[in-house]
Design an enzyme around this catalytic site. Sequence first.
Site, PDB file in Angstrom:
ATOM      1  N   GLU A   1       9.722  16.484  14.934  1.00  0.00           N
ATOM      2  CA  GLU A   1      10.128  16.261  13.542  1.00  0.00           C
ATOM      3  C   GLU A   1       9.348  17.211  12.642  1.00  0.00           C
ATOM      4  O   GLU A   1       8.116  17.188  12.630  1.00  0.00           O
ATOM      5  CB  GLU A   1       9.848  14.810  13.129  1.00  0.00           C
ATOM      6  CG  GLU A   1      10.356  14.515  11.745  1.00  0.00           C
ATOM      7  CD  GLU A   1      10.072  13.096  11.287  1.00  0.00           C
ATOM      8  OE1 GLU A   1       8.948  12.604  11.487  1.00  0.00           O
ATOM      9  OE2 GLU A   1      10.987  12.474  10.713  1.00  0.00           O
TER      10      GLU A   1
ATOM     11  N   GLU B   1       9.829   1.638  10.598  1.00  0.00           N
ATOM     12  CA  GLU B   1      10.872   2.642  10.329  1.00  0.00           C
ATOM     13  C   GLU B   1      10.197   3.988  10.473  1.00  0.00           C
ATOM     14  O   GLU B   1       9.386   4.380   9.632  1.00  0.00           O
ATOM     15  CB  GLU B   1      11.415   2.475   8.907  1.00  0.00           C
ATOM     16  CG  GLU B   1      12.076   1.146   8.616  1.00  0.00           C
ATOM     17  CD  GLU B   1      13.447   1.018   9.227  1.00  0.00           C
ATOM     18  OE1 GLU B   1      14.000   2.042   9.680  1.00  0.00           O
ATOM     19  OE2 GLU B   1      13.956  -0.105   9.287  1.00  0.00           O
TER      20      GLU B   1
ATOM     21  N   LYS C   1       0.849  -1.205   0.000  1.00  0.00           N
ATOM     22  CA  LYS C   1       0.000   0.000   0.000  1.00  0.00           C
ATOM     23  C   LYS C   1       0.878   1.246   0.000  1.00  0.00           C
ATOM     24  O   LYS C   1       1.494   1.576   1.003  1.00  0.00           O
ATOM     25  CB  LYS C   1      -0.934   0.055   1.212  1.00  0.00           C
ATOM     26  CG  LYS C   1      -2.025   1.122   0.962  1.00  0.00           C
ATOM     27  CD  LYS C   1      -2.632   1.706   2.189  1.00  0.00           C
ATOM     28  CE  LYS C   1      -1.875   2.826   2.801  1.00  0.00           C
ATOM     29  NZ  LYS C   1      -1.787   4.077   2.006  1.00  0.00           N
TER      30      LYS C   1
ATOM     31  N   CYS D   1      13.594  11.038   6.760  1.00  0.00           N
ATOM     32  CA  CYS D   1      13.593  10.601   8.156  1.00  0.00           C
ATOM     33  C   CYS D   1      14.962  10.776   8.778  1.00  0.00           C
ATOM     34  O   CYS D   1      15.087  11.040   9.961  1.00  0.00           O
ATOM     35  CB  CYS D   1      13.180   9.147   8.220  1.00  0.00           C
ATOM     36  SG  CYS D   1      14.233   8.091   7.222  1.00  0.00           S
TER      37      CYS D   1
HETATM   38  P1  NAD Z   1       2.449   8.479   7.565  1.00  0.00           P
HETATM   39  O1  NAD Z   1       2.675   7.751   8.830  1.00  0.00           O
HETATM   40  O2  NAD Z   1       1.423   9.553   7.548  1.00  0.00           O
HETATM   41  O3  NAD Z   1       2.009   7.480   6.404  1.00  0.00           O
HETATM   42  C1  NAD Z   1       2.830   6.408   5.982  1.00  0.00           C
HETATM   43  C2  NAD Z   1       1.966   5.353   5.345  1.00  0.00           C
HETATM   44  O4  NAD Z   1       1.110   4.789   6.334  1.00  0.00           O
HETATM   45  C3  NAD Z   1       1.040   5.878   4.251  1.00  0.00           C
HETATM   46  O5  NAD Z   1       0.959   4.903   3.231  1.00  0.00           O
HETATM   47  C4  NAD Z   1      -0.276   6.010   4.970  1.00  0.00           C
HETATM   48  O6  NAD Z   1      -1.391   5.932   4.112  1.00  0.00           O
HETATM   49  C5  NAD Z   1      -0.216   4.814   5.895  1.00  0.00           C
HETATM   50  N1  NAD Z   1      -1.077   4.887   7.083  1.00  0.00           N
HETATM   51  C6  NAD Z   1      -1.462   5.987   7.779  1.00  0.00           C
HETATM   52  N2  NAD Z   1      -2.279   5.617   8.812  1.00  0.00           N
HETATM   53  C7  NAD Z   1      -2.366   4.271   8.782  1.00  0.00           C
HETATM   54  C8  NAD Z   1      -3.042   3.300   9.584  1.00  0.00           C
HETATM   55  N3  NAD Z   1      -3.766   3.647  10.642  1.00  0.00           N
HETATM   56  N4  NAD Z   1      -2.916   2.000   9.257  1.00  0.00           N
HETATM   57  C9  NAD Z   1      -2.161   1.628   8.210  1.00  0.00           C
HETATM   58  N5  NAD Z   1      -1.511   2.488   7.390  1.00  0.00           N
HETATM   59  C10 NAD Z   1      -1.610   3.796   7.686  1.00  0.00           C
HETATM   60  O7  NAD Z   1       3.873   8.973   7.125  1.00  0.00           O
HETATM   61  P2  NAD Z   1       4.212   9.900   5.897  1.00  0.00           P
HETATM   62  O8  NAD Z   1       3.724  11.264   6.271  1.00  0.00           O
HETATM   63  O9  NAD Z   1       3.741   9.267   4.633  1.00  0.00           O
HETATM   64  O10 NAD Z   1       5.802   9.850   5.894  1.00  0.00           O
HETATM   65  C11 NAD Z   1       6.566  10.717   6.644  1.00  0.00           C
HETATM   66  C12 NAD Z   1       7.057  10.023   7.893  1.00  0.00           C
HETATM   67  O11 NAD Z   1       7.749   8.839   7.546  1.00  0.00           O
HETATM   68  C13 NAD Z   1       8.045  10.859   8.666  1.00  0.00           C
HETATM   69  O12 NAD Z   1       7.765  10.798  10.036  1.00  0.00           O
HETATM   70  C14 NAD Z   1       9.368  10.192   8.377  1.00  0.00           C
HETATM   71  O13 NAD Z   1      10.338  10.385   9.370  1.00  0.00           O
HETATM   72  C15 NAD Z   1       8.975   8.772   8.249  1.00  0.00           C
HETATM   73  N6  NAD Z   1       9.972   8.031   7.476  1.00  0.00           N
HETATM   74  C16 NAD Z   1      10.788   7.152   8.123  1.00  0.00           C
HETATM   75  C17 NAD Z   1      11.775   6.454   7.422  1.00  0.00           C
HETATM   76  C18 NAD Z   1      12.702   5.499   8.125  1.00  0.00           C
HETATM   77  O14 NAD Z   1      13.337   4.691   7.450  1.00  0.00           O
HETATM   78  N7  NAD Z   1      12.823   5.536   9.443  1.00  0.00           N
HETATM   79  C19 NAD Z   1      11.914   6.668   6.053  1.00  0.00           C
HETATM   80  C20 NAD Z   1      11.068   7.579   5.426  1.00  0.00           C
HETATM   81  C21 NAD Z   1      10.094   8.246   6.144  1.00  0.00           C
END
Ligand code: NAD
Length: 500
Positions: A390, A257, A183, A291
């Site tokens: 963040e 992550e 997804k 991230c």
């Molecule tokens: P997000 O948590 O809003 O969404 C990530 C994914 O999760 C999306 O596909 C979203 O649709 C899905 N999602 C949201 N709520 C959900 C739920 N309740 N159940 C299942 N899936 C759900 O994150 P984002 O805004 O897309 O990405 C930014 C974040 O990702 C930042 O905090 C960043 O630090 C983190 N990030 C971490 C890494 C790492 O390797 N540690 C890498 C890239 C990004």
Amino acid sequence: MTFALPIIPPDRITGLVRGAPSAGGGIELPVFYPATGAQVSTLIEDDARAVDAAVAAARTAFDRGPWPGLGVPQRIEVLEACRETILTHAEELARLECAATGLILRELRERHIKRAAYNFRFFAEFISQSAGQSFDQTPGYMTTVSRVPVGVAALIAPWNAPVALATMKIAAALAFGNTCVLKPSEQTPLALARLVALLQDVLPEGVLNLVNGRGPVTGAALVAHEGVDRVSFTGGTETGRAIMSAAGRNLVPCTLELGGKSANMIFASADLDRAVDGALLGIFSNNGQQCLAGSRILVERSVFDEVLGRFTERAGRLRVGDPLAAETELGPLASAAHRDRVLSYVGIAQADGGRVVTGGTRRDDLGAGYFVAPTAVTVPTNAARVAQEEIFGPFATFLPFDSTDEAIAMANDTQFGLVSYVWSDHLPTVMRVSGAMRSGVVWVNTPMMRELRAPFGGFKTSGVGREGGASCEAFYTEERTVTIPTTPPPLRKLGLGDAP
Ligand code: NAD
């Protein structure tokens, strides 16, 4: 000013189950090009029934299909074919990724898509070297331990580097014999939808499936599904909490992550030219949305003004603009809401006694896209919200420190623990600081250098579990222990007493 669109994306994006569009069933969601704010496609959201069909397809492919039982040489051939497919379609994938993320096309071509292809080669090479174990310490018995595929993996990707991050998960899950349902983020589905369609032509039926939609709808239905055996998630920390509790109800292991507020420590003993170059890359790469950004720049007081001055001068000269232009260094943020959230931290910094040194404004002169000026602030203490939260944008927070002890304490004084950066040419300082960091990764005198064989992940609220060669093998396989008598010893006999 209106920038050209990198590619005309398809009108509608649907999920893909077994090579055919998924049942959808949900609402329509707009997809925007961040550099202009124009709607470029429409996503058809998959509801719980569509998710059910995708998991069923992956389940059937795992339980009855050839994939989990395929010999390693054959699986390697398929993984190599996936890599070839990505390279053959590299330009199209880079442009589709650009059209939903606003990431710079040059970087997508040179880094993200090449990494996506390499992820398949890396895991192909990894499984070619994987070994089982055998024990023979109990005389007359041999015990073997083999790693077997776990089943169906639910893979949830964020919007900041969709193809590069999702392919790490897809390649790993597939290499160890699993089937998957992916997804993508609802904001950035374009390149991943095309990639899945391309890979479905290479993979056996049902091995890789795609569902689309918002997290609380499609994502939540996927992670809570009883047909899922592993959940691998990259995204925000709060979402990670929701996902882990949903998966926990089914006793399904997760890797998470998550976010970061990584300290970038610059000591007076550093090569300051290199440290300033690294600090700029650490916060402004990937349009500032990463991230592992070095977003908290801690500088030894004796060189604080010099480093801040050099950083600010260079930040002010960053070429902000069209993601398609060869010279662009900083593109737009991913959405209007995200741009507004990033800029809201200007007021938050000022309320905590902070000072804006450069940027802090929208770049409306660049048109209707979601551009912001590269931003740096100073704050009086590490307790300021811009030093703790963040922000996930081109927004650097500067703080001075007076001693190595203070640098260590400030670096670790955060709920996060993803990465720490250390800049110093003084070996004892480097050894001491790197050994004291409460973070999953420490980079010394270098910005981001990801070694795929090494574990990558976070301490504290930056994550659970690790990604990387052996870490992925442990996550995407179950260990099975088989014991066989080699020279069967006599067994103790029960049931030879007198009948009652
Ligand atoms: P997000 O948590 O809003 O969404 C990530 C994914 O999760 C999306 O596909 C979203 O649709 C899905 N999602 C949201 N709520 C959900 C739920 N309740 N159940 C299942 N899936 C759900 O994150 P984002 O805004 O897309 O990405 C930014 C974040 O990702 C930042 O905090 C960043 O630090 C983190 N990030 C971490 C890494 C790492 O390797 N540690 C890498 C890239 C990004």
